[in-house]
Design a protein around this motif. Structure first.
Motif, PDB file in Angstrom:
ATOM      1  N   ASP A 164       0.835  -1.202   0.000  1.00 40.59           N
ATOM      2  CA  ASP A 164       0.000   0.000   0.000  1.00 40.59           C
ATOM      3  C   ASP A 164       0.873   1.257   0.000  1.00 40.59           C
ATOM      4  O   ASP A 164       0.584   2.221  -0.706  1.00 40.59           O
ATOM      5  CB  ASP A 164      -0.942   0.027   1.205  1.00 40.59           C
ATOM      6  CG  ASP A 164      -2.058  -0.996   1.109  1.00 40.59           C
ATOM      7  OD1 ASP A 164      -2.316  -1.514  -0.008  1.00 40.59           O
ATOM      8  OD2 ASP A 164      -2.679  -1.286   2.159  1.00 40.59           O
ATOM      9  N   LYS A 209       2.332   1.754  -3.390  1.00 38.67           N
ATOM     10  CA  LYS A 209       1.320   2.296  -4.302  1.00 38.67           C
ATOM     11  C   LYS A 209       1.146   3.794  -4.062  1.00 38.67           C
ATOM     12  O   LYS A 209       1.055   4.570  -5.014  1.00 38.67           O
ATOM     13  CB  LYS A 209      -0.010   1.562  -4.108  1.00 38.67           C
ATOM     14  CG  LYS A 209      -1.088   2.024  -5.046  1.00 38.67           C
ATOM     15  CD  LYS A 209      -2.371   1.258  -4.828  1.00 38.67           C
ATOM     16  CE  LYS A 209      -3.470   1.817  -5.728  1.00 38.67           C
ATOM     17  NZ  LYS A 209      -4.758   1.226  -5.431  1.00 38.67           N
ATOM     18  N   GLN A 210       1.107   4.200  -2.804  1.00 39.47           N
ATOM     19  CA  GLN A 210       0.986   5.621  -2.489  1.00 39.47           C
ATOM     20  C   GLN A 210       2.174   6.400  -3.027  1.00 39.47           C
ATOM     21  O   GLN A 210       2.019   7.509  -3.523  1.00 39.47           O
ATOM     22  CB  GLN A 210       0.885   5.838  -0.984  1.00 39.47           C
ATOM     23  CG  GLN A 210      -0.449   5.484  -0.410  1.00 39.47           C
ATOM     24  CD  GLN A 210      -0.514   5.777   1.071  1.00 39.47           C
ATOM     25  OE1 GLN A 210       0.511   5.778   1.764  1.00 39.47           O
ATOM     26  NE2 GLN A 210      -1.704   6.022   1.576  1.00 39.47           N
ATOM     27  N   GLU A 213       1.718   6.915  -6.700  1.00 43.85           N
ATOM     28  CA  GLU A 213       0.730   7.963  -6.941  1.00 43.85           C
ATOM     29  C   GLU A 213       1.337   9.331  -6.670  1.00 43.85           C
ATOM     30  O   GLU A 213       1.084  10.292  -7.391  1.00 43.85           O
ATOM     31  CB  GLU A 213      -0.504   7.746  -6.074  1.00 43.85           C
ATOM     32  CG  GLU A 213      -1.331   6.549  -6.488  1.00 43.85           C
ATOM     33  CD  GLU A 213      -2.438   6.219  -5.507  1.00 43.85           C
ATOM     34  OE1 GLU A 213      -2.596   6.913  -4.473  1.00 43.85           O
ATOM     35  OE2 GLU A 213      -3.157   5.229  -5.762  1.00 43.85           O
ATOM     36  N   PHE A 214       2.143   9.407  -5.632  1.00 43.13           N
ATOM     37  CA  PHE A 214       2.827  10.648  -5.279  1.00 43.13           C
ATOM     38  C   PHE A 214       3.749  11.083  -6.417  1.00 43.13           C
ATOM     39  O   PHE A 214       3.787  12.250  -6.789  1.00 43.13           O
ATOM     40  CB  PHE A 214       3.625  10.428  -3.985  1.00 43.13           C
ATOM     41  CG  PHE A 214       4.476  11.583  -3.574  1.00 43.13           C
ATOM     42  CD1 PHE A 214       3.919  12.660  -2.908  1.00 43.13           C
ATOM     43  CD2 PHE A 214       5.841  11.599  -3.836  1.00 43.13           C
ATOM     44  CE1 PHE A 214       4.707  13.738  -2.515  1.00 43.13           C
ATOM     45  CE2 PHE A 214       6.628  12.658  -3.450  1.00 43.13           C
ATOM     46  CZ  PHE A 214       6.062  13.731  -2.783  1.00 43.13           C
ATOM     47  N   MET A 237      -0.715  15.679  -0.755  1.00 41.30           N
ATOM     48  CA  MET A 237      -0.625  14.234  -0.546  1.00 41.30           C
ATOM     49  C   MET A 237       0.334  13.870   0.582  1.00 41.30           C
ATOM     50  O   MET A 237       0.215  12.814   1.189  1.00 41.30           O
ATOM     51  CB  MET A 237      -0.164  13.547  -1.834  1.00 41.30           C
ATOM     52  CG  MET A 237      -1.141  13.656  -2.973  1.00 41.30           C
ATOM     53  SD  MET A 237      -0.493  12.882  -4.462  1.00 41.30           S
ATOM     54  CE  MET A 237      -0.557  11.154  -3.990  1.00 41.30           C
ATOM     55  N   MET A 286       0.298  10.620   3.241  1.00 45.88           N
ATOM     56  CA  MET A 286       1.337   9.605   3.107  1.00 45.88           C
ATOM     57  C   MET A 286       2.063   9.410   4.422  1.00 45.88           C
ATOM     58  O   MET A 286       2.337   8.290   4.824  1.00 45.88           O
ATOM     59  CB  MET A 286       2.335  10.000   2.015  1.00 45.88           C
ATOM     60  CG  MET A 286       1.789   9.835   0.638  1.00 45.88           C
ATOM     61  SD  MET A 286       3.025  10.176  -0.620  1.00 45.88           S
ATOM     62  CE  MET A 286       4.257   8.959  -0.220  1.00 45.88           C
TER      63      MET A 286
END
Length: 96
Positions: free
Chosen positions: A53, A56-57, A60-61, A72, A76
């Protein structure tokens, strides 16, 4: 180096550190008794899910625009703190 680049390097270093810690826990689990291995594996699986996870973050960041990355960042850091706490708890259980 921009603030964003420095932050991305910090995140990658943290992911690498967590992976190394999880590898150590996996090695300890393999050396444990069969019953303990099952418990350790559950904890390791949970940690791996949290690490995925976090990865994945981070992705995306990295894809976020320049204006969005600061927004974000707080989310995070909260998620990453949770993973770090889980890793610490697992590490203390493995010491027992």
């Amino acid at each position: 180096m921009s603030d964003r680049e420095a932050y991305e390097k910090k995140l990658q270093a943290q992911l690498d550190q967590w992976q190394a810690e999880m590898d150590k826990l996996k090695a300890k689990a393999e050396a444990a008794s069969a019953d303990a291995q099952l418990e350790y594996q559950k904890q390791i699986d949970k940690l791996e899910e949290q690490r995925q996870d976090a990865l994945k973050q981070m992705e995306e960041f990295q894809e976020a625009g320049d204006s969005a990355w600061k927004d974000m960042r707080a989310g995070m850091e909260s998620a990453w703190a949770s993973l770090n706490e889980s890793l610490e708890k697992a590490r203390s259980r493995f010491k027992k």
